[in-house]
Design a protein around this motif. Structure first.
Motif, PDB file in Angstrom:
ATOM      1  N   ASN A 237       0.930  -1.156  -0.283  1.00 16.93           N
ATOM      2  CA  ASN A 237      -0.044   0.004  -0.026  1.00 16.93           C
ATOM      3  C   ASN A 237       0.822   1.315  -0.084  1.00 16.93           C
ATOM      4  OD1 ASN A 237      -2.046   1.902   0.120  1.00 16.93           O
ATOM      5  ND2 ASN A 237      -2.802   1.048   2.198  1.00 16.93           N
ATOM      6  N   PRO A 239       1.222   5.429  -0.511  1.00 21.49           N
ATOM      7  CA  PRO A 239       0.421   6.536  -0.501  1.00 21.49           C
ATOM      8  C   PRO A 239       0.312   7.126  -1.907  1.00 21.49           C
ATOM      9  CG  PRO A 239       2.115   6.526   1.285  1.00 21.49           C
ATOM     10  CD  PRO A 239       2.286   5.433   0.667  1.00 21.49           C
ATOM     11  N   GLY A 240      -0.807   7.325  -2.370  1.00 21.43           N
ATOM     12  CA  GLY A 240      -1.016   8.149  -3.629  1.00 21.43           C
ATOM     13  C   GLY A 240      -1.100   6.744  -4.718  1.00 21.43           C
ATOM     14  N   GLN A 241      -0.777   5.526  -4.521  1.00 19.92           N
ATOM     15  CA  GLN A 241      -0.795   4.538  -5.466  1.00 19.92           C
ATOM     16  C   GLN A 241      -1.791   3.377  -5.167  1.00 19.92           C
ATOM     17  OE1 GLN A 241       0.848   4.528  -8.368  1.00 19.92           O
ATOM     18  NE2 GLN A 241       1.556   6.597  -7.826  1.00 19.92           N
ATOM     19  N   GLY A 242      -2.286   3.475  -3.964  1.00 19.97           N
ATOM     20  CA  GLY A 242      -3.211   2.404  -3.492  1.00 19.97           C
ATOM     21  C   GLY A 242      -2.580   1.242  -3.031  1.00 19.97           C
ATOM     22  N   SER A 243      -3.405   0.227  -3.231  1.00 24.17           N
ATOM     23  CA  SER A 243      -2.929  -1.423  -2.574  1.00 24.17           C
ATOM     24  C   SER A 243      -2.648  -2.322  -3.713  1.00 24.17           C
ATOM     25  CB  SER A 243      -3.727  -1.830  -1.479  1.00 24.17           C
ATOM     26  OG  SER A 243      -5.140  -2.068  -2.061  1.00 24.17           O
ATOM     27  N   ILE A 245       0.171  -3.018  -4.837  1.00 17.54           N
ATOM     28  CA  ILE A 245       1.245  -2.859  -5.603  1.00 17.54           C
ATOM     29  C   ILE A 245       2.409  -3.980  -5.777  1.00 17.54           C
ATOM     30  CG2 ILE A 245       3.242  -1.287  -6.096  1.00 17.54           C
ATOM     31  CD1 ILE A 245       0.282  -0.140  -6.502  1.00 17.54           C
ATOM     32  N   LYS A 258       4.559  10.565  -7.851  1.00 21.92           N
ATOM     33  CA  LYS A 258       3.394  10.845  -7.280  1.00 21.92           C
ATOM     34  C   LYS A 258       3.700  11.103  -5.670  1.00 21.92           C
ATOM     35  CE  LYS A 258       0.351   8.695 -10.454  1.00 21.92           C
ATOM     36  NZ  LYS A 258      -0.830   7.612 -10.617  1.00 21.92           N
ATOM     37  N   THR A 262       2.695  14.159  -3.625  1.00 20.87           N
ATOM     38  CA  THR A 262       1.781  13.742  -2.444  1.00 20.87           C
ATOM     39  C   THR A 262       2.380  14.360  -1.176  1.00 20.87           C
ATOM     40  OG1 THR A 262       0.894  11.623  -3.299  1.00 20.87           O
ATOM     41  CG2 THR A 262       0.732  11.847  -0.869  1.00 20.87           C
TER      42      THR A 262
END
Length: 1426
Positions: A237, A239-243, A245, A258, A262
């Motif tokens: 997870n 930040p700014g990319q979601g989970s 990954i 990003k 952020t």
């Protein structure tokens, strides 16, 4: 047929223990014993040979006979001691051998190649020791490898389906976990991964740590699917990319951008996104795998950025693989095509169009690095974390990986059915080497059981359980077996490590060599045990005396050969040779001490006529005799007083004491009865005794029982056609048994015939009657010489085809995945890691240019993998320099922009510019570390690419800690490790710690296309040449890697082999020359041994066996084994009497059997190697030992005898009178009689007085002889008493002095108290037989034999005190006999106590038969010496 005659005088003396001989003891068997004294004198008794030479009867080698006499004397007493104290010797030996066997618990088995095959004290050992002392044991990385090949050989594997199957198997295998020490371990925990910079922000540090993938070298990195191997296992997870990954959907550059947006304006713990962006750019981390083509564009996870996503077309695999593949950090992770694609073929433009193999490599940490990585982690605080546990975890995971690959191959059969999936790991190789080095207990036991059975069968006698030697063979093999175990235990106590050669070869080799000596002693014992001419208590000592010299000679030669072989500085070879030498010596001691004690027990069993092996039961023996009686008793029958026979233990005799009623009756001739007896096996012949009719024994004697009176007497026809009296008995028995023919008569007859053939056959008889005469024929010799030269030519041809090397496939069972992997890796890749190591005592800061030149020099090595541009990958110094250049550029930009001044930097200065400023102000001096003026005076890297030498180690500290990815990718492994120092932009502290001067650094290279030993050794020599050139320029360096550890031994292997063979042959020559005192014989044996080595070397080439340390060991071993084949025959040749051909035949007759049995024992001991699961054991050990045995027999029993017959050395003893034999030795001078009342002062009479010797003198002489025999002193087993010498009532028709016996040797005869005369006795034997068809003896046949012999007699003066005769000069006063002729008065000095010889004249009339027929024959031999 040998005939011993006993007249009315009979045999006087007490019981058998007094040393008297029976009247009928001169037998064929006995004659063979005397034959040894006369034809093999120095073998049977070297002292007797010396006596003959001293008396002028023969010539020979005094030195050799003197030394052999000393050896035989010591061996005789050793055998007598072991025989006398048999129980004590066996008990003490059991204790000692058992104690040494306990030492096997301390045995250590080495499988480490570096400790086995690296030259001791050599260059490579010093280099490896330097690496281990610098990096520590267990340093470095290990690898897990997976190879895919098509099942159809020659098919191309460049298709998406093959790569997808490769991906699926590899992905499942890399996800395995193991549970050890209450912790779950996955690939991410133990793999080698590139280092990322450390951050103070915990969240970012955790993200990058989880995203840090394992280093996997794979062709899948050319495609998007390669990202599936990098993980992480659970999506992150960000930040700014979601989970969720993962690397499969990660675009690193976008994520960084990003995140920067952020966290803009937020506190990031000092994290500089721009600096990290520069780091990613420098590492080549941009888009990750999203812009690479998909192998399966229909996959829903295939990214849109993939070039073939929209077209849905499969990629051109060959084109994508051309130039190699790149990992997630493209600038540091480039996998050349030769590393990942095997047997690639390219078109004209250089693009790959087909290939036959794919290879993926998973890099794992070594035990040392794994231990250090987790040392401070909380997960291992409660398990007593150690490097040993780290190694166990690595081994367990690697085994689980291999198992998972095989499991997935089976589960995904549809995808993998067209491919060979071949996993491999270093742990697997270690296990293979360990399994290869383990003792094959089952095969050893089976081999030893076969040896026991063979020894029992070869020494057994089916028709004679008393004289059978099966139990002796059983005990001998068990003794050798225990000796081998004890010897190995002794080696373990001496800290000699065991290896594959020790465990796989040495038990069988030592058994074969030990049993060879046992067979020689056993066969000598079989020939000596029944020799009644040797005292019972001396027979075992006589066995050791006769055969012990050859046993000692061969064993010492073997031991010296193996000790000389230990000169080769290869640890495995040296340990094997030392262990083999010690085992030979242990076997020698056990054979000469314990085995005689066992023979003594067996001799007692024989004496008590107990069954072989089952000694508690009485045995059957094949002694028979036939009595041939006359029809009429003589007119005058003398009274006989029969006594119960007294027998010396083990010496059966017929004792008859008779008294004459008057002297007239003694002289009266009468017809005598004849008793003929068949001799026991092994032997053929009869013994005939002439006695009075009434004197036949009717009670049981020590040899057998008198046959029943109703037993039919053989007919004359049966006597004429019989070879011996045994045949007469067999025919008699068969005539009786014919009456009881039943249903099983035919089977019984066949079995009896087979048993008789088995019992009568012997190797010695075959050599005497067939092989020896055949080999000595002229045409056969010519053909043999031609065959010898042909074998030399064939051997030279084979040697020219021997290649160096040892393939790992040879030590792996063929039906295992490891064998398939090693075969494919060798065929398609030939890939190995290599490092060029630079050492200490070198000024790295000052001689940077020399380091760059050293690195560039390896460009000329053909087998080193290059980059796309033909250059080499960057090494640590160039990466270090490039990093500094980047910092200098950043500093220059900030300097121009005014962000940095000479005294400080401003907040708007870049992180890299600030770091550059901190580096520029370093002086490199501990006392004055900072100088702000240097900002404008120096540069981090000058225009020539040289790093500032003064602050070199300050810069190095900063580079290692702040450019961790580049440092880990360089694989420099700098030692001492630079001090950690993390740059903080807001830290105003300018001082950077200075690292210690480097003593170790390494430059990594990849080698490929190293498919065979010749190629590898050529590459090694090329690399060594470069290293040596820069060593001469002042750069201490050396190469490191698997090729150098495994294959560098082959560069000097042939040199060391020649050195060892020269040392071995020199040692054998020295031992033979000293012991035999015959340079000619020693040179001939060494020549044959050299021929054997050459032939075996040629066989290696014919069998396609490559020369490595193991065949080198066997070539050295062949010298020791060849000694067993050559020395026995040579010693038999030297110790025989006669011409060359006769001596060759005698040597073959007596030595062929032990040599053949020794060869058979060596072959049987090694036959179990054929059933090994390792093809290496069969090819390199069994086939070679089989060839060695066959060549040894060919050289020892074919070529050597012919060479000896042509150019053999002279015999140790050469008789003067007769070419083929020495005269029977005279007994030594007797000691002074115990009582003078029995001595006689009579002299030897001349020819005129010979026929009128009074009965009183005869009686006194008998009394004197009896007294002399019972005196106890002066009897020596070296001078056997001849049967019938004493008490014979022969017709001495002529007695005369030997002409020339005095004057011709006056100087020598004057030194001896002896006198020679000539006796010409006439013996008349009359035999009357009654055919079986006659009734009441009405038909009789009388045979009369008259024989006259000329006999040389030597009369000795008794010596006082029972002392041995000594040679001394005669005094001035000499008593001369008036009866001597004037021609002898100045030469002869007979003593006053010379014994007189009695004679009586007898006459024989013609015997008449009842049928009126008469048969008479006269035989006269005037030249025979007795």
């Amino acid at each position: 047929m040998a005939i011993a005659v006993a007249g009315q005088g009979g045999v006087e003396g007490g019981d058998c223990g007094s040393g008297s001989e029976s009247s009928w003891s001169t037998t064929t068997r006995s004659n063979s014993k005397h034959e040894d004294i006369c034809t093999r004198t120095s073998w049977a008794d070297a002292r007797t040979a010396l006596v003959h030479i001293n008396k002028g009867r023969a010539t020979g080698s005094h030195a050799a006979l003197w030394l052999r006499t000393k050896l035989q004397y010591q061996l005789l007493h050793l055998g007598l001691f072991s025989s006398k104290h048999a129980g004590k010797v066996i008990f003490v030996a059991c204790l000692v051998l058992a104690t040494f066997c306990v030492g096997l618990k301390t045995a250590t088995i080495l499988t480490d190649v570096e400790r086995l095959w690296v030259e001791e004290g050599g260059r490579l050992e010093k280099e490896l020791a330097y690496v281990e002392s610098t990096l520590g044991p267990g340093s470095g990385n290990t690898k897990q490898i997976l190879i895919f090949t098509p099942k159809d050989e020659g098919a191309s594997i460049l298709n998406p389906q093959a790569l997808l199957a490769h991906l699926n198997v590899l992905r499942q295998a890399t996800q395995v976990k193991i549970d050890m020490f209450d912790i779950s371990w996955s690939l991410h925990d133990i793999c080698y991964a590139p280092d990322f910079p450390e951050f103070d922000n915990y969240m970012l540090q955790d993200i990058f740590e989880k995203l840090s993938p394992c280093s996997i070298i794979t062709p899948l990195d050319c495609f998007w699917e390669g990202s599936k191997l990098l993980g992480p296992e659970y999506g992150l997870n960000i930040p700014g990319q979601g989970s969720g990954i993962r690397w499969s959907n990660l675009h690193p550059q976008r994520v960084l951008d990003k995140m920067q947006k952020t966290f803009m304006g937020q506190h990031t713990g000092g994290f500089d996104f721009s600096a990290f962006a520069d780091f990613m750019k420098r590492a080549g981390i941009t888009s990750g795998y999203l812009e690479k083509p998909c192998l399966d564009p229909t996959d829903t996870e295939c990214p849109l950025e993939a070039p073939n996503k929209l077209s849905q077309q499969p990629p051109n695999v060959g084109a994508e693989l051309t130039g190699g593949c790149y990992g997630f950090a493209a600038n540091f992770m480039h996998w050349p095509a030769d590393l990942i694609v095997g047997a690639a073929q390219t078109n004209k433009t250089g693009h790959i169009v087909r290939a036959e193999a794919l290879q993926s490599i998973v890099e794992l940490m070594g035990p040392k690095y794994l231990y250090e990585y987790w040392h401070d982690n909380y997960r291992v605080h409660n398990i007593d974390w150690s490097q040993e546990k780290a190694g166990k975890i690595l081994n367990a995971w690697q085994h689980k990986f291999t198992q998972e690959v095989l499991k997935q191959t089976a589960l995904q059969h549809n995808e993998t059915r067209y491919f060979n999936v071949l996993p491999f790991s270093s742990a697997t190789l270690t296990d293979l080497l360990r399994d290869f080095s383990e003792v094959p207990i089952f095969r050893v036991i089976i081999g030893y059981v076969f040896m026991v059975l063979y020894s029992m069968i070869s020494l057994a006698r089916l028709t004679d359980s008393v004289r059978s030697g099966a139990g002796l063979g059983l005990a001998g093999v068990l003794l050798v077996s225990v000796s081998v175990a004890a010897g190995l235990g002794f080696c373990a106590l001496l800290n000699l490590p065991f290896n594959a050669s020790t465990t796989q070869v040495l038990p069988f080799l030592a058994l074969g060599l030990g049993v060879d000596d046992m067979f020689l002693l056993a066969y000598t014992f079989a020939d000596t045990a029944d020799n009644i001419n040797i005292p019972y208590h001396e027979r075992v000592g006589e066995v050791v005396k006769r055969a012990g010299v050859s046993v000692v000679l061969t064993s010492v030669c073997n031991a010296c050969a193996f000790f000389a072989g230990a000169l080769v500085p290869v640890p495995a070879l040296r340990a094997f040779c030392l262990q083999a030498a010690l085992l030979v010596l242990v076997n020698l001691v056990a054979t000469l001490t314990v085995f005689p004690a066992i023979m003594s027990l067996d001799l007692r069993r024989r004496n008590h006529q107990q069954m072989d092996i089952f000694c508690c039961f009485p045995g059957n023996f094949s002694d028979h005799f036939i009595t041939i009686q006359s029809t009429k008793a003589p007119s005058q029958t003398l009274p006989i007083h029969q006594h119960v026979p007294h027998c010396e233990e083990g010496r059966p005799r017929l004792q008859m004491h008779q008294r004459s009623s008057s002297p007239q009756s003694d002289r009266e001739h009468a017809k005598k009865k004849v008793v003929t007896r068949a001799l026991p096996l092994p032997g053929s012949g009869t013994v005939t005794q002439v006695v009075h009719p009434g004197h036949l024994p009717q009670t049981q004697d020590c040899w057998g029982q008198v046959p029943p009176p109703q037993q039919p007497t053989p007919s004359l026809e049966s006597i004429a056609s019989a070879a011996s009296s045994r045949d007469l008995l067999d025919r008699s028995d068969s005539s009786v048994n014919n009456r009881y023919i039943g249903c099983g008569a035919i089977l019984s007859a066949v079995l009896s015939w087979c048993v008789s053939i088995w019992s009568s056959w012997s190797v010695g008889l075959l050599c005497k009657e067939v092989y020896g005469p055949f080999l000595m024929r002229g045409p056969v010799k010519v053909l043999t010489v031609f065959a010898l030269f042909a074998s030399i030519g064939a051997a030279v041809w084979g040697v020219s085809h021997v290649k160096d090397g040892l393939d790992l496939t040879d030590i792996v069972p063929r039906d295992t995945p490891e064998f398939g992997f090693l075969s494919a890796q060798q065929k398609y890749f030939g890939f190995y890691n290599m490092f060029a190591v630079t050492q200490g005592n070198f000024e790295y800061p000052v001689k940077q240019k020399l380091l760059h030149e050293y690195h560039e020099a390896f460009t000329r090595v053909h087998h080193i993998i290059k980059n796309d541009d033909g250059g080499l990958p960057e090494f640590w110094l160039s990466l270090f320099r490039d990093w500094l250049i980047g910092l200098q550029n950043s500093f220059d930009k900030d300097w121009r922009d005014g962000c940095i001044t000479q005294e400080k930097w401003h907040r708007n200065a870049s992180e890299e510019g600030i770091l550059g400023y901190k580096l520029l102000v370093q002086t490199g001096h501990v006392d004055n570390p900072i100088d702000h003026s240097l900002v404008t005076e120096v540069r981090l890297v000058n225009n020539e690419g040289i790093i500032n030498p003064k602050a070199f180690y300050n810069y190095l500290t900063a580079w290692v800690s702040n450019d961790a990815l580049a440092y880990s990718a360089s694989q420099a492994d700098l030692r001492p490790e630079p001090r950690p120092w993390i740059h903080e932009p807001f830290d105003t502290e300018l001082r950077i710690p200075k690292s210690q001067p480097l003593i170790y650094a390494q430059l990594p290279f990849y080698l490929h296309n190293l498919a065979d030993t010749a190629t590898i050794t050529a590459c090694i020599e090329e690399v060594r040449t470069i290293c040596q050139r820069y060593e001469d320029q002042g750069l201490p360096n050396f190469p490191k890697g698997v090729p150098f550890t495994f294959w560098e031994q082959y560069i000097k292997l042939r040199f060391f082999l020649v050195l060892a063979l020269l040392a071995v042959h020199g040692a054998v020559f020295l031992v033979l020359a000293i012991v035999l005192m015959n340079l000619w014989a020693a040179a001939l044996v060494v020549l044959l041994l050299a021929l054997l080595v050459l032939q075996l070397f040629g066989v290696l080439g014919m069998l396609g066996i490559k020369l490595s340390a193991v065949p080198a060991v066997l070539l050295v071993l062949s010298v020791g084994v060849g000694v067993e084949f050559c020395v026995h025959v040579t010693v038999g040749f030297l110790t025989s009497v006669g011409g060359r051909e006769r001596r060759v035949q005698l040597a073959l007759q007596h030595m062929a059997a032990p040599v053949l049995h020794g060869a058979a024992s060596t072959l049987i001991a090694s036959v179990m190697m054929f059933f090994s699961e390792f093809d290496f054991i069969r090819r390199y050990f069994f086939y070679v030992l089989l060839a060695l045995t066959a060549l040894g027999i060919l050289d020892g029993l074919v070529f050597l005898p012919v060479l000896l017959s042509l150019v053999g050395p002279p015999a140790e003893v050469v008789p003067r009178l007769h070419e083929d034999r020495l005269p029977t030795p005279s007994p030594p001078p007797s000691p002074a009689p115990m009582s003078h009342s029995h001595s006689t002062s009579g002299r030897s009479s001349s020819r005129r007085q010979s026929s009128n010797i009074s009965s009183n003198n005869r009686d006194r002489m008998s009394s004197s002889r009896s007294s002399r025999r019972n005196s106890g002193g002066g009897r020596s087993s070296m001078y056997p008493n001849l049967p019938g010498m004493h008490g014979s009532n022969l017709s001495l028709t002529t007695i005369t002095e030997e002409p020339g016996s005095s004057c011709s040797r006056s100087s020598s005869q004057s030194l001896r108290s002896s006198h020679e005369i000539v006796v010409e006795p006439e013996v008349v034997v009359e035999t009357t037989t009654t055919p079986s068809s006659s009734v009441d003896g009405q038909h009789q046949i009388t045979t009369k034999v008259t024989a006259t012999a000329k006999v040389h007699l030597e009369l000795h003066t008794p010596l006082g005190g029972g002392m041995e005769p000594t040679v001394r000069s005669s005094g001035g006063n000499v008593r001369r006999s008036s009866r001597h002729s004037s021609s002898n008065r100045n030469c002869c000095n007979p003593s006053s106590s010379t014994h007189t010889t009695n004679s009586s004249s007898t006459s024989a009339g013609s015997g008449q038969t009842n049928s009126g027929s008469s048969s008479s024959s006269d035989a006269e031999d005037d030249e025979q010496n007795t």
